[in-house]
Design an enzyme around this catalytic site. Sequence first.
Site: not given
Length: 885
Positions: A127, A304, A326
């Site tokens: 990412e 996560e 996010e």
Amino acid sequence: MRTEQPKMIYLKHYKAPEYLIDETHLTFELHDDHTLVHAQLVMRRNPELGAALPPLVLDGQQLELLSVALGDQDLGPGDYQLDDNHLTVQPVSASFTLDTSVRIHPETNTALEGLYKSSGMFCTQCEAEGFRKITYYLDRPDVMSRFTTTLSADKLGYPILLSNGNPVASGPDGDDRHWATWEDPFMKPAYLFALVAGDLWCVEDTFTTMSGREVTLRIYVEPENIDKCQHAMISLQKSMRWDEEVYGREYDLDIFMIVAVNDFNMGAMENKGLNIFNSSAVLARAETATDAAHQRVEAIVAHEYFHNWSGNRVTCRDWFQLSLKEGFTVFRDSGFSADMNSATVKRIQDVAFLRTHQFAEDAGPMAHAVRPESFIEISNFYTLTVYEKGSEVVGMIHTLLGAEGFRKGSDLYFERHDGQAVTCDDFVKAMEDANGVDLTQFKRWYSQAGTPRLAVSEAYDAAAHTYSLTFRQSCPATPDKVEKLPFVIPVSLGLLDSQGHGLALRLQGESGEASTSRVISVTEAEQTFTFVDVPEKPLPSLLRGFSAPVKLSFPYDRDQLMYLMQHDSDGFNRWDATQQLAVQVLQDLITQHQAGTELVMDQRLVKALGTVLGNPELDPAMVTEMLSLPSEAYLTEISEVADVDAIHAAREFARKQLATSLFDTLWQRYQANRAVSKTTEYVAEAEHFARRALQNIALSYLMLSGRPEVLAAAQEQFDHADNMTERLSALAVLVNSPFEAERNAALASFAEQFKDNPLVMDQWFSVQAASPLPGGLARVQALMKHPAFTLKNPNKVRALIGSFAGQNLINFHAADGSGYRFIADLVIQLNATNPQIASRQLAPLTRWRKYDSARQALLKAELERIRGSGELSSDVYEVVSKSLA
Ligand code: B3K
Ligand code: ZN
């Protein structure tokens, strides 16, 4: 490194992909001096875009192309186009297979993006756009594919071979090598791909999901760290349970793995079923990790893990939508941490961080909306705005809909979009549809940058018993937009009477039950709310729990703030009243310092904090937060023009005054808490974090007295503590003290004891880099030569360079510009090896407009020097050019 002028990419130019990749079959042959990657992609024309077959343009960078085949047709150099960033081929049918082979060099990859080596092991970070450094691909999040991965490597050096999904086969490959195949049944974009090969040990446990499936949990680390995984494992199990209970989300594979690596550009990465973590976000045990580190591990493991639904099962359509995953996931992990620890303290810490750092970003040259409209380098947009402000935006939706309505919305979102790549609008739409509400105006929080101001004034009508609050909102211009439209600002509030009780809150025209705390929505530029049946003029408690990320102002005097500190039923606002009182008192001192007059402190702050400190009923964690004066960085942020020297002098003066006036109570609380610490086993839980926090802030105040009994106490704690929290706090206190011999002795013994533990040495570097004593830069420069330091390791850079520029403001802003020059030199150096880290370290230079004209000139000169220093990465180029624009 770029080869052409970096280009701006716009959200408005988004186009669906021309081709899709149904299956991705990867083979990695890992060697010490190169790696061969073979990719077989089962592709088809995107049926939504018609039958024509445009050229297929694959992303690829730093790849040595060895072969290409379309179906069973090998392509020669004349059959495709190749440039530094793309491979273009011409498909001849709507469905086809593309095979490529490339050679790459993970062993020399210092940017830590793509496939690289860290402490001898192979690992990946894809990412946002790292997969294109592994193979030719459609490296964009809206191309989702089913992955099968086979890796082969030397058996001795790399006994463990991992990738996403479930292990399906393995075996020997000749005498020395072996291979393993992993299959991930879930469709995913390439940024969630991961691979690990190394000599790792693991801690294993299980989790039984709500539907009764047993999941294997493994945490892989280097052998010497096997004793530091328990806290992360417990955190993982708690996260899995919490996500089931609070969001109804169950884990979906049979195995979940975390791998700790030493060289990592950020905290961790949510790759499907195979999270890769910075070792600093996994390893924790009492002797080597502080309470803060334990809490950080718990929060990052949760973050996560939560991405498995908010990010992986439902992912982003394009990188402009980054906050979709996010912001939402930070909101989810904050809720988790609040539930695991003290909710009020968690809120205070989050808000203090947001107000100091995100507000500064939102007022600086890199300001952008939660959903930006353009960028040059997406790596630069993993920001506090996308993460923390994004979480506040989700939090406001939660406030507006209530917990139940929010849960209905999240259920609908996950159900409707499972397996899809979607946008922030899709998220809001699910919230709207599940609740029958219209959030059109609310969505301005996604598109308008800058921190709104909310000025509040009051009017009391004694005859009519009405009390009115008038709200005026505005939002400063940001580089992207000058004019802003009004936001929807949820304001949670209460009204206190003269007995300290909350009044029933009824607005004009309302009837029925009235509560003593409620949320009103400010939606216009100016808006008045009138409360009825208000028998006396009340004191308002506004923006409880920080219900919106705005700068609220109300003309409280100091006695009113002290009243709120004592009586407000909202814990967050009791703390905030303390902060506002401290800010007012510190601003007096700043003004006195600037005028060259003697510093005289308003004793009301001493009295107020003395009361807090002397109250044994209060949660020690709250007492600690209240005793923590606003940081120099926060005082900088709220200044029109920040006077670095005056801010430092004022704050140090106030700390000394508090230490002198409150010495006895501080000493008594220190001793009582240290006594408990001495006789209690280390426990990583909120109550114990709270006790140690109060003990340590007391010690840091006490040391300002310079008294020998305090020095002895600090040394005793340093020598005999059985945990890193107490030891490191004692070290910090000694390092910042005038006792040079004792300081040096403590530093030497600490380094000797922990020289083999890189994470502990990071703390050792950081404590010294942050010390405000004179000569800071020289100390940092000397430490760069220490054998434990290396610029190649991002944790080391953050510990030494980041702490210096971010926390040691008085030394970093030295009037001769030496601090600025030092950071600029490093940025130039890191630009060539690790552009992401270079760009992060550049941030402190970009805020040049905040300072006096002499410092402005010095800062700008350094930015210009970086701009002219040669070939810049797109990361550094974007930040420098926007800062100078
Ligand atoms: N998603 C990653 C961040 C990746 C950053 C890439 N430059 C970690 C996280 O937010 O969970
Ligand atoms: Zn995340």
